[in-house]
Design a protein around this motif. Structure first.
Motif, PDB file in Angstrom:
ATOM      1  N   GLN A  26       0.817  -1.214   0.000  1.00  0.00           N
ATOM      2  CA  GLN A  26       0.000   0.000   0.000  1.00  0.00           C
ATOM      3  C   GLN A  26       0.849   1.263   0.000  1.00  0.00           C
ATOM      4  N   GLY A  27       2.140   1.127   0.269  1.00  0.00           N
ATOM      5  CA  GLY A  27       3.046   2.271   0.215  1.00  0.00           C
ATOM      6  C   GLY A  27       2.916   3.243   1.371  1.00  0.00           C
ATOM      7  N   ARG A  28       2.325   2.822   2.465  1.00  0.00           N
ATOM      8  CA  ARG A  28       2.110   3.736   3.588  1.00  0.00           C
ATOM      9  C   ARG A  28       3.248   3.718   4.603  1.00  0.00           C
ATOM     10  N   ILE A  29       4.160   2.780   4.479  1.00  0.00           N
ATOM     11  CA  ILE A  29       5.270   2.675   5.421  1.00  0.00           C
ATOM     12  C   ILE A  29       6.562   2.501   4.647  1.00  0.00           C
ATOM     13  N   ALA A  30       7.690   2.785   5.338  1.00  0.00           N
ATOM     14  CA  ALA A  30       8.994   2.631   4.690  1.00  0.00           C
ATOM     15  C   ALA A  30       9.564   1.232   4.877  1.00  0.00           C
ATOM     16  N   ALA A  31       9.216   0.586   5.985  1.00  0.00           N
ATOM     17  CA  ALA A  31       9.785  -0.735   6.265  1.00  0.00           C
ATOM     18  C   ALA A  31       8.865  -1.500   7.208  1.00  0.00           C
ATOM     19  N   ALA A  32       8.996  -2.812   7.151  1.00  0.00           N
ATOM     20  CA  ALA A  32       8.234  -3.688   8.047  1.00  0.00           C
ATOM     21  C   ALA A  32       9.085  -4.908   8.357  1.00  0.00           C
ATOM     22  N   ARG A  33       8.878  -5.457   9.533  1.00  0.00           N
ATOM     23  CA  ARG A  33       9.551  -6.700   9.876  1.00  0.00           C
ATOM     24  C   ARG A  33       8.655  -7.512  10.807  1.00  0.00           C
ATOM     25  N   VAL A  34       8.797  -8.825  10.733  1.00  0.00           N
ATOM     26  CA  VAL A  34       7.967  -9.740  11.505  1.00  0.00           C
ATOM     27  C   VAL A  34       8.871 -10.552  12.423  1.00  0.00           C
ATOM     28  N   SER A  35       8.504 -10.607  13.692  1.00  0.00           N
ATOM     29  CA  SER A  35       9.298 -11.375  14.650  1.00  0.00           C
ATOM     30  C   SER A  35       8.468 -12.511  15.221  1.00  0.00           C
ATOM     31  N   LYS A  36       9.149 -13.607  15.516  1.00  0.00           N
ATOM     32  CA  LYS A  36       8.528 -14.742  16.202  1.00  0.00           C
ATOM     33  C   LYS A  36       8.900 -14.632  17.675  1.00  0.00           C
ATOM     34  N   GLU A  37       7.878 -14.517  18.523  1.00  0.00           N
ATOM     35  CA  GLU A  37       8.088 -14.332  19.958  1.00  0.00           C
ATOM     36  C   GLU A  37       7.722 -15.628  20.690  1.00  0.00           C
ATOM     37  N   THR A  38       8.696 -16.221  21.350  1.00  0.00           N
ATOM     38  CA  THR A  38       8.475 -17.456  22.116  1.00  0.00           C
ATOM     39  C   THR A  38       8.565 -17.144  23.602  1.00  0.00           C
ATOM     40  N   PHE A  39       7.497 -17.406  24.347  1.00  0.00           N
ATOM     41  CA  PHE A  39       7.437 -17.132  25.778  1.00  0.00           C
ATOM     42  C   PHE A  39       7.647 -18.438  26.551  1.00  0.00           C
ATOM     43  N   TYR A  40       8.673 -18.456  27.399  1.00  0.00           N
ATOM     44  CA  TYR A  40       8.991 -19.634  28.200  1.00  0.00           C
ATOM     45  C   TYR A  40       8.340 -19.489  29.584  1.00  0.00           C
ATOM     46  N   GLU A  41       7.395 -20.397  29.861  1.00  0.00           N
ATOM     47  CA  GLU A  41       6.639 -20.302  31.095  1.00  0.00           C
ATOM     48  C   GLU A  41       7.540 -20.459  32.334  1.00  0.00           C
ATOM     49  N   ASP A  42       8.555 -21.311  32.249  1.00  0.00           N
ATOM     50  CA  ASP A  42       9.369 -21.573  33.428  1.00  0.00           C
ATOM     51  C   ASP A  42      10.233 -20.377  33.822  1.00  0.00           C
ATOM     52  N   SER A  43      10.813 -19.693  32.813  1.00  0.00           N
ATOM     53  CA  SER A  43      11.666 -18.549  33.109  1.00  0.00           C
ATOM     54  C   SER A  43      10.945 -17.215  32.992  1.00  0.00           C
ATOM     55  N   ARG A  44       9.715 -17.234  32.461  1.00  0.00           N
ATOM     56  CA  ARG A  44       8.908 -16.019  32.271  1.00  0.00           C
ATOM     57  C   ARG A  44       9.627 -15.030  31.369  1.00  0.00           C
ATOM     58  N   GLU A  45      10.304 -15.498  30.341  1.00  0.00           N
ATOM     59  CA  GLU A  45      11.045 -14.629  29.436  1.00  0.00           C
ATOM     60  C   GLU A  45      10.654 -14.928  27.995  1.00  0.00           C
ATOM     61  N   PHE A  46      10.906 -13.915  27.120  1.00  0.00           N
ATOM     62  CA  PHE A  46      10.644 -14.036  25.691  1.00  0.00           C
ATOM     63  C   PHE A  46      11.944 -14.242  24.932  1.00  0.00           C
ATOM     64  N   ASP A  47      11.844 -15.001  23.849  1.00  0.00           N
ATOM     65  CA  ASP A  47      12.951 -15.134  22.903  1.00  0.00           C
ATOM     66  C   ASP A  47      12.433 -14.649  21.545  1.00  0.00           C
ATOM     67  N   SER A  48      13.112 -13.637  20.940  1.00  0.00           N
ATOM     68  CA  SER A  48      12.643 -13.018  19.697  1.00  0.00           C
ATOM     69  C   SER A  48      13.544 -13.396  18.532  1.00  0.00           C
ATOM     70  N   VAL A  49      12.927 -13.764  17.403  1.00  0.00           N
ATOM     71  CA  VAL A  49      13.654 -14.074  16.170  1.00  0.00           C
ATOM     72  C   VAL A  49      12.917 -13.419  15.011  1.00  0.00           C
ATOM     73  N   PHE A  50      13.620 -12.590  14.224  1.00  0.00           N
ATOM     74  CA  PHE A  50      12.992 -11.953  13.069  1.00  0.00           C
ATOM     75  C   PHE A  50      12.938 -12.935  11.908  1.00  0.00           C
TER      76      PHE A  50
END
Length: 571
Positions: free
Chosen positions: A42-66
């Motif tokens: 649509q040309g409304r933005i200059a850039a976009a990126r998608v990340s995969k967010e994995t939440f670990y219940e035991d450590s209560r932390e996220f791991d991000s991968v684009f």
């Protein structure tokens, strides 16, 4: 996997070098990837990126991968962060009640709200829902983490600091609602009366918040989205007749109503589940632009064939949506329609021909309602994006069935070209037309077909006119018209149709009329056939007996005069 929760986030940059901001969070990988690509298209933005967010219940932390990066994300020199980015999006409990914040709450807690048949408006105004969310376990904490990660990144803050900021904000908002509930400050509009409550609260600084709590409590017993809409319309009917109280009442009702109508389950409950996306969008269009669509249906029968009937509740809502008081709700439905039009789903899977008819009806309806429903430019942009899907190889292959003759294929492609918009899409449609018109199969079918020469010339004449009115660039349609004209000349030359008509044993005026129709392009495509017909017609017209017969028949004289002008024989 046990102990893991995965979702996908779409980040965007409106201009190169700008901070990344989150635009979508969803558990659906395909939806996230498709959304990012649509925004770039649509040309409304200059850039976009998608990340995969994995939440670990035991450590209560996220791991991000684009997993996807699109566009030009960086500039040579990074601009300094603006001062306001040092503050989170919402800083006071009141900020959570804005339309933008409620929309964000709806996305972050979409699954939980769906399970509890509630809207963000209701969550923010009902103490019982707040208690239920807090007791649910990790839903609230997970939502805070999902919003904190991109916000912290955009503002150069630590994630933990941002989480603490949002937790403190939420605690203050919850404490305020619970305290007001315990004090009995939240109105009971079912007992007091909606109009009386609106008039009483109109002078209060927190009038929208207080009346909103009353509205949320009033619709809480509803067991379905449709019942919620009914209760909200009952409140609208009971609103003050005039004055500031009426404005407060209707603006408060609009908030949950718009949220219900922007959800898929809410719209299905109101309009029913259509056979496909096209039917659903037609129903939504008729609902949100009822008066414009009704007028259009009277003038265009094709629109009436596409638009479904509305239920009594939907018609009641449509009457309210036609008023200026419900402009925001009407716009919410319009935005939903545009999102679906620019999305990847087919309007009518398995029926390409019907898809074009539905898209045409939607285009006419939304254009007729443009301004009041949606800006015309946004409508045109959405249909340009959707048109791009109609000129792909997959769609055209499904559209042109094996049973079609070559003539039927050209006629179908002319209809396709007429109903797509956008210069690039028109050019692509012209390419499909060229491929079929210049193919040996079409030429063989037209020149040596089973129909008589006159019928084949009429068919080519219709195609010649159709190609010219598709909105194609001249460089695209002129060669096609020339090809059709050459075929017509070949058919006429082999059959000697013009010479046979000129010398036929028939009344002179009848022969002249037939020749003029050929010369004018009504019965033959412009080209060699029309040129020969023009020459023979001119010979007949110059005869003294022709002029005498025409002088004796004024009605035929007018008909012949019109044809002469069309054929370019007028002096």
């Amino acid at each position: 996997m046990d102990g893991l929760r995965v979702h996908f986030e779409v980040f965007v940059r409106k201009i190169p070098g700008a901070p990344w901001t989150i635009d979508l969070a969803t558990p659906d990988r395909a939806q996230a990837l498709g959304h990012a690509r649509e925004l770039m298209a649509q040309g409304r933005i200059a850039a976009a990126r998608v990340s995969k967010e994995t939440f670990y219940e035991d450590s209560r932390e996220f791991d991000s991968v684009f997993i996807l990066k699109l566009g030009s994300a960086d500039t040579a020199a990074k601009s300094k962060p603006q001062a306001e980015t040092n503050q989170p999006l919402c800083v006071t409990p009141q900020d959570l009640y804005t339309a933008h914040a409620r929309e964000r709450v709806g996305r972050l807690l979409e699954d939980w709200l769906g399970r509890n048949n509630a809207t963000p408006f209701e969550l923010l105004h009902r103490p019982d829902l707040i208690e239920k969310l807090e007791a649910s376990g990790t839903d609230l904490q997970h939502a805070i983490q999902k919003i904190s990660i991109p916000e912290a990144h955009a503002r150069a803050m630590s994630v933990h600091e941002m989480i603490r900021t949002y937790q403190a904000l939420i605690e203050r908002a919850v404490d305020r609602l619970m305290k007001d509930h315990r004090k009995g400050a939240l109105p009971n509009i079912d007992k007091e009366g909606f109009a009386a409550a609106a008039r009483r609260l109109v002078a209060e600084p927190e009038r929208s918040y207080l009346l909103g709590a009353g509205v949320a409590a009033s619709i809480a017993p509803a067991r379905s989205w449709g019942e919620k809409v009914t209760r909200l319309l009952d409140l609208a009917d009971a609103a003050p007749a005039d004055g500031p109280g009426r404005g407060l009442a209707l603006s408060t009702i609009q908030q949950p109503l718009a949220e219900i109508l922007e959800t898929k389950p809410g719209m299905i409950d109101l309009l029913g589940k259509g056979d496909d996306l096209g039917a659903n969008l037609a129903a939504m269009t008729r609902l949100s632009a009822f008066k414009s669509v009704e007028r259009l249906m009277k003038a265009e029968a094709s629109v009436g064939k596409v638009m479904p009937e509305l239920s009594d509740l939907a018609k009641r809502l449509a009457a309210w949506l036609s008023s200026e008081a419900f402009q925001d709700t009407r716009a919410a439905i319009g935005r939903r329609i545009l999102r679906e039009l620019t999305g990847p789903r087919r309007l009518c899977p398995g029926d390409a021909a019907r898809e074009i008819d539905v898209l045409r009806a939607l285009g006419m309806s939304l254009t007729a309602a443009a301004g009041k429903l949606l800006p015309l430019e946004e409508v045109q942009n959405a249909f340009t994006v959707r048109s791009r899907m109609l000129v792909t190889g997959d769609f055209v292959e499904a559209y042109l069935t094996d049973e079609m003759s070559a003539l039927a294929e050209v006629e179908a492609l002319v209809w396709l070209a007429e109903n797509v918009i956008g210069q690039a899409n028109k050019r692509q449609a012209a390419g499909w037309l060229k491929a079929v018109i210049t193919a040996p199969r079409f030429e063989r079918e037209m020149i040596s077909g089973e129909d008589n020469p006159g019928a084949r010339l009429v068919q080519l004449a219709g195609l010649h006119r159709g190609v010219g009115r598709c909105g194609l660039e001249e460089d695209d349609f002129k060669p096609l018209q020339e090809k059709l004209g050459d075929m017509g000349g070949d058919i006429e030359g082999r059959s000697k149709l013009t010479a046979n008509v000129a010398r036929a044993n028939a009344p002179l005026i009848q022969r002249l009329t037939l020749l003029l129709k050929l010369a004018a392009g009504e019965s033959a495509p412009a080209g060699p056939a029309t040129s020969r017909a023009r020459s023979e017609a001119l010979k007949l017209f110059k005869l003294d007996e022709t002029r005498a017969e025409l002088a004796a028949e004024p009605e035929q004289m007018r008909q012949v005069r019109d044809l002469i002008q069309q054929a370019g024989l007028a002096a």
